[in-house]
Design an enzyme around this catalytic site. Sequence first.
Site, short mmCIF file in Angstrom:
data_model
loop_
_atom_site.label_atom_id
_atom_site.label_comp_id
_atom_site.label_asym_id
_atom_site.label_seq_id
_atom_site.Cartn_x
_atom_site.Cartn_y
_atom_site.Cartn_z
N GLU A 112 0.84 -1.19 0.00
CA GLU A 112 0.00 0.00 0.00
C GLU A 112 0.88 1.25 0.00
O GLU A 112 1.77 1.37 0.84
CB GLU A 112 -0.90 0.00 1.24
CG GLU A 112 -1.90 -1.16 1.24
CD GLU A 112 -2.39 -1.53 2.63
OE1 GLU A 112 -2.14 -0.78 3.59
OE2 GLU A 112 -3.03 -2.59 2.75
N LEU A 154 -6.14 -1.64 -0.78
CA LEU A 154 -5.91 -1.63 0.67
C LEU A 154 -6.49 -2.90 1.31
O LEU A 154 -7.59 -2.88 1.85
CB LEU A 154 -6.56 -0.38 1.26
CG LEU A 154 -6.00 0.15 2.58
CD1 LEU A 154 -6.51 1.56 2.82
CD2 LEU A 154 -6.34 -0.74 3.75
N GLU A 210 -4.67 -6.27 3.23
CA GLU A 210 -3.44 -7.00 3.56
C GLU A 210 -3.53 -8.48 3.20
O GLU A 210 -2.58 -9.07 2.71
CB GLU A 210 -3.10 -6.83 5.06
CG GLU A 210 -2.61 -5.43 5.43
CD GLU A 210 -3.72 -4.40 5.56
OE1 GLU A 210 -4.90 -4.79 5.55
OE2 GLU A 210 -3.40 -3.20 5.67
N GLN A 255 2.16 -2.18 5.89
CA GLN A 255 2.52 -0.86 6.43
C GLN A 255 2.97 -0.87 7.89
O GLN A 255 3.93 -0.21 8.26
CB GLN A 255 1.32 0.07 6.27
CG GLN A 255 1.66 1.28 5.46
CD GLN A 255 0.42 1.97 4.90
OE1 GLN A 255 -0.61 2.10 5.57
NE2 GLN A 255 0.52 2.39 3.67
N PHE A 256 2.24 -1.62 8.72
CA PHE A 256 2.62 -1.78 10.13
C PHE A 256 2.37 -3.24 10.51
O PHE A 256 1.41 -3.84 10.02
CB PHE A 256 1.78 -0.86 11.03
CG PHE A 256 2.13 0.60 10.88
CD1 PHE A 256 3.09 1.18 11.69
CD2 PHE A 256 1.52 1.37 9.91
CE1 PHE A 256 3.44 2.52 11.53
CE2 PHE A 256 1.85 2.72 9.75
CZ PHE A 256 2.82 3.28 10.56
N HIS A 289 -0.20 0.20 16.03
CA HIS A 289 0.97 0.53 15.20
C HIS A 289 2.29 0.16 15.88
O HIS A 289 3.34 0.49 15.37
CB HIS A 289 1.00 2.03 14.87
CG HIS A 289 0.00 2.44 13.83
ND1 HIS A 289 -1.35 2.32 14.01
CD2 HIS A 289 0.17 2.97 12.60
CE1 HIS A 289 -1.97 2.76 12.94
NE2 HIS A 289 -1.09 3.16 12.06
#
Lengths: 327, 387
Positions: free
Chosen positions: A29, A58, A60, A82-83, A129
């Site tokens: 992403e 978007l 995962e 991303q995280f 996060h």
Amino acid sequence: MSKLTMVEALNLAMDQEMARDKNVCLMGEDIGVNGGVFRTTKDLQKTHGEERVMDTPLAECGIVGTAVGMAVYGVRPVVEIQFSGFTMQAFDQIEQNMARLRNRTRGKYTVPMVLRTPYGGGIRAVEHHSESREAYWAHTPGLKVVVPSGPRNARALLAASIRDNDPVIFYEPKAVYRAFREEVPEEPETMELGKAEIVREGKDITLITYGAMMRPCKEAVLDLAEDHNIDVELIDLLTISPMDTETLAESVQKTGHCVIVNEGQRNCGVAAEIIARLNEAAFDCLEAPIKRITGFDVPFPYFQIEEHFLPESEEIVSAVKETLDWQ
Amino acid sequence: MAAQNQNDKKTTSSEEVLSPNTPSSMNLSPIDLGQIEVLQILNEHGEVDKGLEPKLTDEILLNTYRAMVLGRAFDSRMMTMQRQGRMGTFAPNFGQEACIIGQVTSLTKDDWFAPSYRSFGAQIMRGWPLEHLMRLWAGFHDGFPPPKDVNDLPFSIVIGSHVLPAVGIGMGMNYKKKKDCVVVNYGDGASSQGAVSEALNFAAVYKAPVVFVCENNGWAISTPTKKQSANQTFAAHGIAHGIPCIRVDGNDILAMMCATKEATNRARNGEGPTLIEAITYRMSLHTTADDPTVYRNEDEVKVWEARCPIKRFETYLTNKGLLDISSIQKTHESCEEEVIVARDKFYGMDPADPTEIFDHLYESVPKELQLQREEYLRRLRDKGIDQ
């Protein structure tokens, strides 16, 4: 040689691996035009094109699942989630396909892919996060789990992971992303997966850690040497699975003492696994119980209080002294 | 930059403000589900729609017919073996032969097939030896890998988990500039899985050469489609994701073959994915561990017996002069014999090798697994198992 941050070093590894092998592609992403939310893939789409640096929808689970298919077909996807907290969305595809397709097909199909993801606390991020859940992936047969601690080993381990024919979970300590610079050679460099590194030799006690916890451990080692005359052997695990039990056991056989530091939760965590292995491999050399400093068994706290949750060097110093004083 | 320009303009349309990176016209008309095409070529009496009848060679027609009969013979024999305690739990294909076989007839060796577990009719057609499939369902690891030169994924067990990798294979074909395609099947139940929606979306976004076959067989174990989805038209998932879609009579082999052929052509021509909803019926059990009398009325099954895909194809081929009573009987007998030969081969195969469980997980066995293997071999020795 130039001095790079970990983010720049990872970027260099991907850039060079893509130049070396046209089957290496990146998926994730916001990794293309935007260069990733941490800019780890900055300019790679400009260099290698949209077909090889793919901005994905978007989702995962979708990213990992389609990457598995690409890998089976002979492409070598490097996925960015991303995280690490968001990898839970992809748990299904990691467990059902990424980790076990080779085994299910008795080696007919392989899944040569890397799942990169920033993990850990310390950057004042919002909820979900800051997770460190490497133990999940180490618990999953079929995966390799790699955690670098600095720019140079991050670059070399990522290049090795991309070349590896097995699926790799590549956990990037985001607190280290821009924390310091290190000399990184321009020419491609790899490190063998599954090998721990003795960062500093010592005779009194073995301190085992990895990833972002290497920094407080290094501070503690200096304090212990200067203020307490304690000579610590510091080991950087680098690969969580498969684990280099031999290097750990040899060190503890020499020092007779051991402290383990990991940021993730304690219950069934990496430290617990190391203690069990050392019980099997070095029990008769131990002069004190092995101590562990870990995250607590609660969700990672919100950032106003995260500094109290993360292990710090003072605590590590105390744990080392307590272990050596044990009788 | 774009935002700046808009601010400079005196009149800015609401669409541009809402969505600056899409075209300025905004289509607000609702999706019309009535627009989904429906295809039936051979009705349940075996009567053909002359306007739609495909021009297939006699050889293709007869081979396809035999594959359907063989699929059913395999099914019956597997059921017998399971009831005799000589086969593991398995998922019968009974009644879905047209749908299962029709979806792979236009595939080549270079194409891929990603099946759910209720697909052995198609797997046989793709080149899986019958005894290999028996081995698979009987609990032998070596039954899972597809035979050499067969580009199939092993069937999925966790519902819908294979659909994303199937799309990934299609994306790989685009990446490597190949003109091949992938057929992936899943059921009405799997349509509820988030991963299946993600797969449809990825396929559409990347124009992956994938044919999705949603086998709507009425039941997901005991859950009927009306409890599965408020929208009973599973093809509509295609509309939601921008994928051309069609509803096909899944018990009509000609309709299945034609719809799949058109979809694979689209895929090969770079036109992206297609979703085919095949309406069929699970005549038999979910698996041999299931008892449908607990949850469904047998009257419902009787309605579908009359829609048998094999009988209607037999009627069609008989009317065409390609079959008669004697050749029908011969086909059934030769299929039965083929299954018996495979069964005997399967019974004669080596027992499972318990020592190989560590061998295929990684490219080379890591040290820690080597140690675990030694421990495991000691356990086997202690139990008196020869290695």
